[in-house]
Design an enzyme around this catalytic site. Structure first.
Site, PDB file in Angstrom:
ATOM      1  N   ARG A 117       0.955  -1.120  -0.133  1.00 44.80           N
ATOM      2  CA  ARG A 117       0.113  -0.004  -0.157  1.00 44.80           C
ATOM      3  C   ARG A 117       0.809   1.163   0.023  1.00 44.80           C
ATOM      4  O   ARG A 117       0.517   2.238   0.436  1.00 44.80           O
ATOM      5  CB  ARG A 117      -1.052   0.128   1.069  1.00 44.80           C
ATOM      6  CG  ARG A 117      -1.889  -1.045   1.348  1.00 44.80           C
ATOM      7  CD  ARG A 117      -3.347  -0.804   1.897  1.00 44.80           C
ATOM      8  NE  ARG A 117      -4.056  -2.069   2.110  1.00 44.80           N
ATOM      9  CZ  ARG A 117      -3.679  -2.797   3.157  1.00 44.80           C
ATOM     10  NH1 ARG A 117      -2.815  -2.931   4.059  1.00 44.80           N
ATOM     11  NH2 ARG A 117      -4.533  -4.363   2.926  1.00 44.80           N
ATOM     12  N   LYS A 139       2.347  11.065 -11.725  1.00 46.03           N
ATOM     13  CA  LYS A 139       1.376   9.993 -12.438  1.00 46.03           C
ATOM     14  C   LYS A 139       2.363   8.751 -12.585  1.00 46.03           C
ATOM     15  O   LYS A 139       3.273   8.746 -13.175  1.00 46.03           O
ATOM     16  CB  LYS A 139       1.344  10.525 -13.747  1.00 46.03           C
ATOM     17  CG  LYS A 139       0.113  11.531 -13.718  1.00 46.03           C
ATOM     18  CD  LYS A 139      -0.363  12.087 -15.162  1.00 46.03           C
ATOM     19  CE  LYS A 139      -1.566  13.102 -15.087  1.00 46.03           C
ATOM     20  NZ  LYS A 139      -2.049  13.197 -16.567  1.00 46.03           N
ATOM     21  N   GLU A 181       7.839  17.002 -26.339  1.00 48.64           N
ATOM     22  CA  GLU A 181       7.352  17.307 -25.033  1.00 48.64           C
ATOM     23  C   GLU A 181       7.926  18.782 -24.509  1.00 48.64           C
ATOM     24  O   GLU A 181       7.244  19.827 -24.037  1.00 48.64           O
ATOM     25  CB  GLU A 181       7.711  16.530 -23.837  1.00 48.64           C
ATOM     26  CG  GLU A 181       6.842  15.158 -24.141  1.00 48.64           C
ATOM     27  CD  GLU A 181       5.578  15.125 -23.739  1.00 48.64           C
ATOM     28  OE1 GLU A 181       4.924  16.124 -23.120  1.00 48.64           O
ATOM     29  OE2 GLU A 181       4.815  14.041 -24.072  1.00 48.64           O
ATOM     30  N   LYS A 223       6.648  22.450 -16.006  1.00 47.12           N
ATOM     31  CA  LYS A 223       5.686  21.178 -15.397  1.00 47.12           C
ATOM     32  C   LYS A 223       5.448  21.290 -13.822  1.00 47.12           C
ATOM     33  O   LYS A 223       4.492  21.187 -13.433  1.00 47.12           O
ATOM     34  CB  LYS A 223       6.256  19.939 -15.715  1.00 47.12           C
ATOM     35  CG  LYS A 223       5.433  18.853 -15.483  1.00 47.12           C
ATOM     36  CD  LYS A 223       5.354  17.423 -16.223  1.00 47.12           C
ATOM     37  CE  LYS A 223       4.278  16.731 -15.840  1.00 47.12           C
ATOM     38  NZ  LYS A 223       4.488  15.352 -16.517  1.00 47.12           N
ATOM     39  N   GLU A 233      -5.084  17.272 -11.668  1.00 42.93           N
ATOM     40  CA  GLU A 233      -5.466  17.351 -12.721  1.00 42.93           C
ATOM     41  C   GLU A 233      -7.096  17.827 -13.068  1.00 42.93           C
ATOM     42  O   GLU A 233      -7.993  17.395 -13.632  1.00 42.93           O
ATOM     43  CB  GLU A 233      -5.376  16.177 -13.653  1.00 42.93           C
ATOM     44  CG  GLU A 233      -5.401  16.348 -15.190  1.00 42.93           C
ATOM     45  CD  GLU A 233      -4.843  15.229 -15.789  1.00 42.93           C
ATOM     46  OE1 GLU A 233      -5.499  15.111 -17.161  1.00 42.93           O
ATOM     47  OE2 GLU A 233      -3.845  14.782 -15.525  1.00 42.93           O
ATOM     48  N   ARG A 237      -3.632  21.726 -15.057  1.00 43.31           N
ATOM     49  CA  ARG A 237      -2.758  20.606 -15.599  1.00 43.31           C
ATOM     50  C   ARG A 237      -2.992  19.783 -16.723  1.00 43.31           C
ATOM     51  O   ARG A 237      -2.104  19.286 -17.402  1.00 43.31           O
ATOM     52  CB  ARG A 237      -2.604  19.526 -14.414  1.00 43.31           C
ATOM     53  CG  ARG A 237      -1.705  18.411 -14.606  1.00 43.31           C
ATOM     54  CD  ARG A 237      -1.559  17.912 -13.441  1.00 43.31           C
ATOM     55  NE  ARG A 237      -0.744  16.437 -13.614  1.00 43.31           N
ATOM     56  CZ  ARG A 237      -0.199  15.789 -12.663  1.00 43.31           C
ATOM     57  NH1 ARG A 237      -0.106  16.210 -11.479  1.00 43.31           N
ATOM     58  NH2 ARG A 237       0.660  14.601 -12.921  1.00 43.31           N
ATOM     59  N   ASN A 241      -1.499  17.974 -21.496  1.00 37.92           N
ATOM     60  CA  ASN A 241      -1.973  16.860 -22.525  1.00 37.92           C
ATOM     61  C   ASN A 241      -1.891  17.410 -23.744  1.00 37.92           C
ATOM     62  O   ASN A 241      -2.580  16.840 -24.603  1.00 37.92           O
ATOM     63  CB  ASN A 241      -3.098  16.177 -22.110  1.00 37.92           C
ATOM     64  CG  ASN A 241      -2.902  15.403 -20.761  1.00 37.92           C
ATOM     65  OD1 ASN A 241      -1.759  14.745 -20.813  1.00 37.92           O
ATOM     66  ND2 ASN A 241      -3.984  15.637 -19.809  1.00 37.92           N
ATOM     67  N   HIS A 244      -2.022  15.204 -26.646  1.00 36.67           N
ATOM     68  CA  HIS A 244      -1.971  14.066 -26.248  1.00 36.67           C
ATOM     69  C   HIS A 244      -3.059  12.920 -26.766  1.00 36.67           C
ATOM     70  O   HIS A 244      -3.103  11.705 -26.662  1.00 36.67           O
ATOM     71  CB  HIS A 244      -1.667  13.744 -24.784  1.00 36.67           C
ATOM     72  CG  HIS A 244      -0.438  13.849 -24.320  1.00 36.67           C
ATOM     73  ND1 HIS A 244       0.367  15.232 -24.591  1.00 36.67           N
ATOM     74  CD2 HIS A 244       0.509  13.285 -23.687  1.00 36.67           C
ATOM     75  CE1 HIS A 244       1.648  15.104 -24.028  1.00 36.67           C
ATOM     76  NE2 HIS A 244       1.602  13.936 -23.680  1.00 36.67           N
ATOM     77  N   HIS A 248      -2.454   9.790 -28.449  1.00 34.83           N
ATOM     78  CA  HIS A 248      -2.909   8.263 -27.723  1.00 34.83           C
ATOM     79  C   HIS A 248      -3.575   7.581 -28.894  1.00 34.83           C
ATOM     80  O   HIS A 248      -3.492   6.429 -29.012  1.00 34.83           O
ATOM     81  CB  HIS A 248      -3.579   8.473 -26.620  1.00 34.83           C
ATOM     82  CG  HIS A 248      -2.993   9.032 -25.308  1.00 34.83           C
ATOM     83  ND1 HIS A 248      -3.437   9.274 -24.064  1.00 34.83           N
ATOM     84  CD2 HIS A 248      -1.564   9.055 -25.076  1.00 34.83           C
ATOM     85  CE1 HIS A 248      -2.592   9.563 -23.463  1.00 34.83           C
ATOM     86  NE2 HIS A 248      -1.440   9.498 -23.879  1.00 34.83           N
ATOM     87  N   HIS A 261       6.244   7.451 -28.013  1.00 36.97           N
ATOM     88  CA  HIS A 261       5.087   8.468 -27.341  1.00 36.97           C
ATOM     89  C   HIS A 261       5.459   9.875 -28.010  1.00 36.97           C
ATOM     90  O   HIS A 261       4.501  10.585 -28.447  1.00 36.97           O
ATOM     91  CB  HIS A 261       5.122   8.413 -25.900  1.00 36.97           C
ATOM     92  CG  HIS A 261       4.282   9.231 -25.139  1.00 36.97           C
ATOM     93  ND1 HIS A 261       2.951   9.287 -25.196  1.00 36.97           N
ATOM     94  CD2 HIS A 261       4.735  10.372 -24.506  1.00 36.97           C
ATOM     95  CE1 HIS A 261       2.576  10.136 -24.554  1.00 36.97           C
ATOM     96  NE2 HIS A 261       3.573  10.917 -23.941  1.00 36.97           N
TER      97      HIS A 261
END
Lengths: 362, 362
Positions: A117, A139, A181, A223, A233, A237, A241, A244, A248, A261
């Site tokens: 955990r 993330k 990026e 960032k 987010e 934030r 993306n 993206h 994606h 990517h």
């Protein structure tokens, strides 16, 4: 070496940026217990694993070497990390170290988030992309056959060690992917940085260490600023993306790993710029500057020939940014400022999707 | 109906305790979006799934029915939940509802923690054990072949709906398993509650609804109090693991599911009481009260005949409470007060492990 602090209260952490950072003083202060598990892949391990281990002689160090590539960013591979941790009897005070690119970072961070955990982890990103992107922001996660990054957690590292020396061994295509990026940060947040990139793209593309360190610093700074403002987010934030959602879809359609990517983000950024122009926010000259800079960074600037608009719509519909069936996109109000919106005519989106190869035409 | 609030700042949530709680007003205020995914198992589904769905007609409801049992508390089953969520295109505003016992609650909570890096969930525990234990405290997760609950996350539910009516269909052995945890709350925290349990155990064991509601309320109250004090289990929360280190070893050795969790906790509690007595903290009369109450609750009071001390030591060594190789145990200072310690003579622990079947002798 420069140090940037990501300010998140008691979970704040430093990003060290510079060369020759594989020394004990950058690691030891961030390792709470005696156990360390290095997670890396079969491409990075021969290059840097022994060098890193040599710095950690005070600790009980275990390692797990996973196959390289986005195709292996799966729950099954994360389970390999759990197996290794349990076999070596790592307890709650263990520290995981991610030695690799974004895939290793995302999986190691997710394993750290879930092992017993939640245990500590340190990021040692070895690609430009992961140095400027996936190692900052907390993330973590893996892909699912039905969507990228669909399974994961927010889990902050104890420290990020971004060594520009390791970029010497990076393939050119991966450097370009990282530059996608870097360009994104200029586009969404800082027109001056975008202009600086236009002035220095040749040196960056040739791998100049000092220029890269500057670009990494400013990218991480942007960032970190955005993430510190909006860790979960809900607002700004999402600007990160840019490109993206389109990207994606390209990655998913091609099969994970067929496009890097950053390459998909490059093409996706061009699509976002095109739609922004159709909405009247960017002018032709802005679009041209974006196209030219992406191209100088060695990036693709249009989607694959064989991807029809319908396929884009289908894949974008499962994107995490879809709310109640409304597709939300990150678009550009101008160079240096983004916006997130679902308020655009579907017809204009279709025009962008249909433009396809034409986006690459000067 | 009574409502207990678990006080965790912005993540506070209500526990509703009473009968006939499957009504819209207990669910709707805690569902933020339009999508709901009910996760249940093949034993509970025929009994309660339709009844629950009938209350959620305002929502887009999907369901996933997993096989029943601790043996299925695995990452592979959680992946089934992800599959179902993605196939039905659930987005970040979805709410998962766990309809079942602790296994369903733990897996659903973990799936909610990880799906798109975190979505809402509601617990509808259908066993006494999960009503008093696993639905409160935010612990979620799955087992690994090398250890129980080794993979997981802290993720708080939006609400817990503990309906005593559903206990009518609960097998007797599972009622006993739940009573093991109820007894634990008295032992670690509240001598008066322990005495109340001694006075009412016959009624509780016969399934008296009003008595059960009282026992659930006080158990949840104690757990909520402990969890609110110590959400991340650095101190007092560890008391909740009384009997669990021994119990987990029993469960692991027998194979998950061969012993009910609560049964293993019952035997483990007896072992902890025995060691506490050997340390001079409990007297013979205390031990006798504990043994008698566990027995009246229909619980096993000694470990399996075939488990040698060495096997216990081996399995307990991978327990999460091991710090730097030191085994830490939750023991009893007296009835109503626990302590966590690694400061006990190994010889006394061996005596407890060797006592085995003798623990059950009056």
């Amino acid at each position: 070496m420069q140090t940037l602090t990501v300010d998140l209260g008691e979970r704040s952490y430093p990003i060290y940026i510079g060369s020759e950072l594989f020394t004990p003083e950058h690691f030891q202060p961030h390792i709470a217990g005696r156990q360390v598990m290095i997670v890396t892949n079969d491409r990075v391990a021969p290059l840097y694993l022994q060098r890193l281990k040599a710095q950690l002689s005070h600790f009980q160090v275990s390692e797990v070497i996973l196959p390289d590539g986005e195709a292996y960013k799966t729950l099954a591979q994360v389970n390999q990390i759990f197996d290794a941790l349990l076999q070596a009897r790592h307890n709650r005070t263990t520290t995981l170290i991610a030695l690799g690119g974004g895939v290793i970072g995302d999986m190691t961070g997710f394993a750290a988030a879930c092992y017993q955990r939640g245990v500590d982890f340190i990021q040692v990103p070895t690609t430009l992309l992961s140095q400027v992107d996936s190692s900052v922001g907390g993330k973590t996660g893996v892909n699912h056959p039905l969507g990228k990054n669909m399974i994961g957690a927010f889990h902050q590292p104890r420290a990020v060690i971004a060594d520009t020396q390791v970029l010497k061994t990076l393939p050119k295509a991966e450097l370009s992917a990282g530059l996608a990026e870097v360009i994104k940060y200029g586009l969404i947040y800082d027109a001056d940085f975008f202009a600086w990139l236009e002035a220095h793209m040749d040196g960056l593309y040739q791998g100049d260490s000092a220029l890269l360190a500057q670009a990494i610093y400013r990218s991480c700074e942007i960032k970190a600023e955005v993430v510190a403002q909006d860790e979960r987010e809900s607002g700004i934030r999402a600007w990160l993306n840019l490109g993206h959602t389109f990207g994606h879809a390209i990655e998913t359609d091609a099969g994970y790993g067929a496009w890097l990517h950053g390459e998909a983000v490059g093409a996706g950024t061009m699509m976002a710029a095109d739609l922004s122009a159709r909405l009247g926010w960017l002018n032709a000259q802005d679009v041209e500057r974006i196209r030219t800079l992406l191209q100088r960074a060695g990036l693709p600037i249009c989607p694959p020939l064989e991807m029809p608009p319908q396929r884009f719509l289908e894949l974008m519909a499962v994107d995490k940014k879809v709310l109640d069936g409304q597709l939300r996109l990150v678009l550009l109000k101008k160079i240096g400022e983004a916006t997130v919106t679902s308020d655009f005519p579907q017809a204009l989106l279709m025009q962008t999707l249909e433009a396809g190869q034409a986006l690459g035409k000067l």
